[in-house]
Design an enzyme around this catalytic site. Structure first.
Site, PDB file in Angstrom:
ATOM      1  N   ALA A   1       0.827  -1.213   0.000  1.00 10.35           N
ATOM      2  CA  ALA A   1       0.000   0.000   0.000  1.00 10.35           C
ATOM      3  C   ALA A   1       0.862   1.265   0.000  1.00 10.35           C
ATOM      4  O   ALA A   1       1.966   1.251   0.563  1.00 10.35           O
ATOM      5  CB  ALA A   1      -0.921   0.000   1.223  1.00 10.35           C
ATOM      6  N   PRO A   2       0.389   2.334  -0.648  1.00 10.92           N
ATOM      7  CA  PRO A   2      -0.918   2.463  -1.313  1.00 10.92           C
ATOM      8  C   PRO A   2      -0.955   1.987  -2.766  1.00 10.92           C
ATOM      9  O   PRO A   2      -1.959   2.176  -3.452  1.00 10.92           O
ATOM     10  CB  PRO A   2      -1.177   3.978  -1.243  1.00 10.92           C
ATOM     11  CG  PRO A   2       0.193   4.568  -1.322  1.00 10.92           C
ATOM     12  CD  PRO A   2       1.111   3.619  -0.581  1.00 10.92           C
ATOM     13  N   GLY A   3       0.129   1.405  -3.268  1.00 15.25           N
ATOM     14  CA  GLY A   3       0.071   0.777  -4.575  1.00 15.25           C
ATOM     15  C   GLY A   3       0.907   1.414  -5.661  1.00 15.25           C
ATOM     16  O   GLY A   3       0.899   0.949  -6.803  1.00 15.25           O
ATOM     17  N   GLY A   4       1.660   2.456  -5.332  1.00 16.04           N
ATOM     18  CA  GLY A   4       2.474   3.118  -6.344  1.00 16.04           C
ATOM     19  C   GLY A   4       3.521   2.193  -6.948  1.00 16.04           C
ATOM     20  O   GLY A   4       3.652   2.096  -8.175  1.00 16.04           O
ATOM     21  N   LYS A   5       4.256   1.515  -6.084  1.00 13.72           N
ATOM     22  CA  LYS A   5       5.299   0.610  -6.580  1.00 13.72           C
ATOM     23  C   LYS A   5       4.681  -0.642  -7.208  1.00 13.72           C
ATOM     24  O   LYS A   5       5.199  -1.167  -8.194  1.00 13.72           O
ATOM     25  CB  LYS A   5       6.256   0.240  -5.442  1.00 13.72           C
ATOM     26  CG  LYS A   5       6.996   1.439  -4.841  1.00 13.72           C
ATOM     27  CD  LYS A   5       7.892   1.008  -3.693  1.00 13.72           C
ATOM     28  CE  LYS A   5       8.507   2.215  -2.992  1.00 13.72           C
ATOM     29  NZ  LYS A   5       7.500   2.980  -2.226  1.00 13.72           N
TER      30      LYS A   5
ATOM     31  N   ASP B   1      -0.758  -6.335   2.091  1.00 13.98           N
ATOM     32  CA  ASP B   1      -0.589  -5.286   3.090  1.00 13.98           C
ATOM     33  C   ASP B   1      -1.209  -5.761   4.392  1.00 13.98           C
ATOM     34  O   ASP B   1      -2.175  -6.537   4.398  1.00 13.98           O
ATOM     35  CB  ASP B   1      -1.214  -3.963   2.654  1.00 13.98           C
ATOM     36  CG  ASP B   1      -0.702  -2.808   3.507  1.00 13.98           C
ATOM     37  OD1 ASP B   1       0.368  -2.260   3.169  1.00 13.98           O
ATOM     38  OD2 ASP B   1      -1.349  -2.480   4.527  1.00 13.98           O
TER      39      ASP B   1
ATOM     40  N   ASP C   1      -0.305 -10.371   6.924  1.00 15.20           N
ATOM     41  CA  ASP C   1       0.929  -9.981   7.599  1.00 15.20           C
ATOM     42  C   ASP C   1       2.067 -10.694   6.873  1.00 15.20           C
ATOM     43  O   ASP C   1       2.164 -11.923   6.909  1.00 15.20           O
ATOM     44  CB  ASP C   1       0.875 -10.407   9.072  1.00 15.20           C
ATOM     45  CG  ASP C   1       2.078  -9.926   9.874  1.00 15.20           C
ATOM     46  OD1 ASP C   1       3.124  -9.630   9.256  1.00 15.20           O
ATOM     47  OD2 ASP C   1       1.979  -9.867  11.116  1.00 15.20           O
TER      48      ASP C   1
ATOM     49  N   ASP D   1       9.422  -3.245   0.311  1.00 20.99           N
ATOM     50  CA  ASP D   1       9.494  -1.825   0.669  1.00 20.99           C
ATOM     51  C   ASP D   1       9.055  -1.748   2.129  1.00 20.99           C
ATOM     52  O   ASP D   1       7.873  -1.605   2.425  1.00 20.99           O
ATOM     53  CB  ASP D   1       8.589  -1.006  -0.244  1.00 20.99           C
ATOM     54  CG  ASP D   1       8.692   0.485   0.022  1.00 20.99           C
ATOM     55  OD1 ASP D   1       9.829   0.996   0.065  1.00 20.99           O
ATOM     56  OD2 ASP D   1       7.646   1.134   0.207  1.00 20.99           O
TER      57      ASP D   1
ATOM     58  N   CYS E   1      12.013   4.395   2.948  1.00 21.10           N
ATOM     59  CA  CYS E   1      11.985   5.848   2.739  1.00 21.10           C
ATOM     60  C   CYS E   1      12.568   6.554   3.965  1.00 21.10           C
ATOM     61  O   CYS E   1      12.009   7.515   4.472  1.00 21.10           O
ATOM     62  CB  CYS E   1      10.579   6.343   2.429  1.00 21.10           C
ATOM     63  SG  CYS E   1       9.351   5.963   3.694  1.00 21.10           S
TER      64      CYS E   1
END
Length: 451
Positions: A261-265, A283, A310, A329, A382
């Protein structure tokens, strides 16, 4: 929306974010949509909220001499003073007298005559007498902490890890809002055509050097543009685009995105695979897994299956060696995204870094068993903290001798990054001041093929 109502809205958001821990980017977006704000009003509201949050500690240093005698101050009044001083000191187009007048009126409405008098007195003192200059602070770490509104523990930690010069550049970069970048959906539009359309509509844009799909928006509100509304563009920071770019993908692969989430990658992976093969996205929270499904539908991608799970227990769902590629990520402290989410630096504590690291270790161990021999796994965060990045990779490799950093990883990075200061034997660290991106760590690990 009148300027008075707009400032009341800004105060409401700041109090909620500052005192209750709400997420600035989420609450701002909700408020702009709920009130259907014009581009101009939305921009001013965003400027006041983000600017005040980014400079909170500096502003407190400014007004402390004028509020020192106040034994207790209600949170809303404190944030009203912060946002008013921010406008007076940093927004040239807003006259001081208008800021002071509206702050006093809000004080009358929310409090009583004494509160309004205090508000007027503090702001008039700032206007007439100015503020103390933090350059007078003798301790260099404390001075940088105040000047750039970063907690002192964080400045000290970065200085130990990277030295004072890099720490100063990071802190200064975090005082400025991040330019927006978007990713084209290449199965529906080329980057060249998207840039042509945006430029013809008055937007100022340029190509990203970090991703062949990336476009940087230097002027213009992309949320209102048809290309975004039609799902031909999606918002994603350039640094984040590197994750899918570096996965060495092919259309027939089966890919795991363990924390999606949120799904960009996730959607970027599907685009890189021409929406073929299979992308399994998980997620921890069902609402967030739903966001991934919605993102895939918006971009018209059908190869993605998104579910709640999980990822520390994915071996219960998939047999060993199920995936050609894995993206992890990982959940992290988020200390690389302070330009876009300035509230994070006030809500995080140093111990959070260590508790998150234990989760990162568990995730790496669990999902690594799901990778096929000869397969590749990208690990990214990040954050800019070495404990979550290089040290996490080093620990994983020590305990998983069947893995190594892919020898071709650094050679396949975008050319500008191949001689980057942040490149080391465990991956690459992007700093927020280098490429006008989020702070982001990335590495690619390869699993030894069976004999």
């Amino acid at each position: 929306m009148t300027k008075f109502v707009l400032r009341e809205t800004a105060l409401h958001l700041l109090t909620r974010i500052g005192e209750q821990g709400g997420y600035s980017h989420v609450l701002l977006d909700q408020e702009i949509k709920k009130n259907n704000l014009s581009r101009k009003d939305g921009a001013l509201l965003t400027e006041i909220v983000y600017g005040t949050l980014q400079k909170r500690d500096l502003i407190h240093y400014y007004i402390e001499p004028y509020i020192a005698k106040q034994k207790k101050m209600k949170p809303w009044l404190k944030w009203l003073l912060y946002m008013s001083v921010y406008q007076m000191r940093f927004l040239e187009r807003v006259p001081d007298h208008a800021v002071i007048h509206e702050a006093v009126e809000i004080s009358k409405k929310r409090g009583h005559k004494g509160v309004a008098s205090l508000t007027n007195g503090v702001l008039r003192n700032v206007q007439r007498n100015g503020v103390h200059n933090p350059s007078e602070i003798s301790d260099p770490l404390e001075r940088l902490s105040i000047q750039t509104s970063h907690p002192k523990w964080l400045v000290e930690r970065w200085a130990k890890q990277y030295g004072m010069e890099t720490t100063t550049k990071m802190c200064e970069a975090n005082m400025h809002h991040l330019p927006m970048s978007v990713r084209v959906q290449p199965l529906r539009i080329s980057r060249e055509d998207a840039i042509d359309q945006l430029e013809s509509d008055g937007y100022q844009v340029k190509s990203s050097v970090l991703s062949s799909q990336g476009v940087i928006i230097t002027e213009g509100q992309i949320l209102h543009h048809p290309l975004f509304l039609e799902g031909k563009l999606s918002i994603q920071d350039q640094s984040s685009m590197l994750a899918a770019e570096m996965m060495d993908l092919k259309p027939d692969y089966t890919v795991l995105d363990a924390c999606s989430a949120p799904g960009g990658k996730t959607t970027h992976i599907a685009e890189k695979m021409n929406d073929q093969g299979r992308v399994m996205a998980y997620d921890l929270h069902s609402k967030k897994a739903k966001l991934v499904k919605e993102k895939a539908a918006q971009l018209q991608l059908s190869s993605i299956t998104a579910q709640q799970a999980d990822s520390r227990h994915l071996q219960d769902k998939h047999p060993e060696a199920s995936f050609d590629r894995i993206l992890l990520d990982a959940p992290c402290s988020g200390l690389g995204v302070l330009r876009g989410k300035p509230d994070i630096k006030y809500h995080k504590k140093e111990e959070d870094i260590f508790s998150l690291r234990s989760i990162q270790d568990e995730l790496l161990h669990e999902v690594s068993a799901l990778l096929k021999p000869g397969g590749k796994m990208v690990y990214s965060t990040c954050t800019v903290d070495r404990h979550e990045n290089e040290e996490a990779v080093k620990y994983f490799l020590t305990h998983h001798p069947d893995f190594k950093v892919d020898p071709s990883f650094s050679e396949e990075l975008p050319e500008p990054l191949q001689k980057s200061q942040g490149l080391n034997e465990y991956g690459i660290q992007l700093f927020p001041h280098q490429w006008d991106t989020d702070g982001f760590f990335l590495t690619r690990l390869v699993k030894t093929a069976s004999e």
